[in-house]
Design a protein around this motif. Structure first.
Motif, short mmCIF file in Angstrom:
data_model
loop_
_atom_site.label_atom_id
_atom_site.label_comp_id
_atom_site.label_asym_id
_atom_site.label_seq_id
_atom_site.Cartn_x
_atom_site.Cartn_y
_atom_site.Cartn_z
N ILE A 1 0.86 -1.19 0.00
CA ILE A 1 0.00 0.00 0.00
C ILE A 1 0.89 1.24 0.00
O ILE A 1 2.07 1.16 0.35
CB ILE A 1 -0.96 0.06 1.21
N LEU A 2 0.31 2.35 -0.41
CA LEU A 2 0.99 3.64 -0.33
C LEU A 2 0.20 4.56 0.57
O LEU A 2 -1.03 4.59 0.51
CB LEU A 2 1.10 4.27 -1.72
N VAL A 3 0.90 5.32 1.39
CA VAL A 3 0.31 6.38 2.19
C VAL A 3 0.98 7.68 1.76
O VAL A 3 2.20 7.81 1.87
CB VAL A 3 0.50 6.15 3.71
N VAL A 4 0.19 8.60 1.24
CA VAL A 4 0.70 9.91 0.84
C VAL A 4 0.43 10.86 1.99
O VAL A 4 -0.72 11.01 2.42
CB VAL A 4 0.04 10.40 -0.46
N ALA A 5 1.48 11.49 2.50
CA ALA A 5 1.37 12.34 3.69
C ALA A 5 2.16 13.63 3.50
O ALA A 5 3.05 13.70 2.66
CB ALA A 5 1.88 11.59 4.91
#
Length: 156
Positions: free
Chosen positions: A56-60
């Protein structure tokens, strides 16, 4: 090259010419903020994790850190970042240029609440010397995000 994959990805919306390429590295939040000329928080860093054997990717926001307790509450597992080799194999971009655009099929993208305080943000575009300025609405559209999450600390 991954930037070409991202450029092709953005062609669908006539946005490829919006990609910024720098003569200097933008591989870290600090370097990207310097290259773009903005505060570090506006750099939309894309972090890669493994959840239930799936990437998964988390863009923060660039000025945040993952809050392990919030992450575990959201995803029901401890935060486990991918190795550099796994990122290339499972996501399709190398560390320093990871972004939610032009990624492999089946990778879920989550946007962290920390981004919502900015009018525009700068995610990378597949290389360690690229970025694109997007509104939050554009980031939602082009990232094909699954949902908004609250898994970061240090910004409130």
């Amino acid at each position: 090259m991954a930037i070409e994959k991202v450029r092709d990805y953005f062609e669908k919306w006539d946005m490829a010419d919006q990609i910024l390429e720098f003569d200097v590295s933008s591989a870290t939040v600090e370097l990207a903020a310097e290259a773009v000329g903005c505060e570090p928080g506006r750099i939309a860093k894309t972090l890669s994790f493994m959840v239930d054997e799936k990437p998964i990717l988390v863009v923060a926001a660039g000025d945040t850190k993952i809050d392990n307790a919030k992450y575990k509450a959201q995803f029901s597992v401890k935060a486990k970042m991918l190795t550099a080799d796994q990122v290339i194999d499972l996501i399709g971009h190398a560390v320093g240029g990871v972004c939610p655009f032009g990624i492999h099929d089946g990778v879920a993208v989550y946007l962290d609440e920390s981004l919502k305080r900015f009018e525009t943000v700068f995610p990378a575009c597949g290389s360690s010397n690229s970025a694109i300025e997007l509104t939050i609405e554009e980031l939602e559209k082009y990232s094909n995000y699954s949902s908004w999450v609250d898994v970061c600390k240090g910004w409130q």
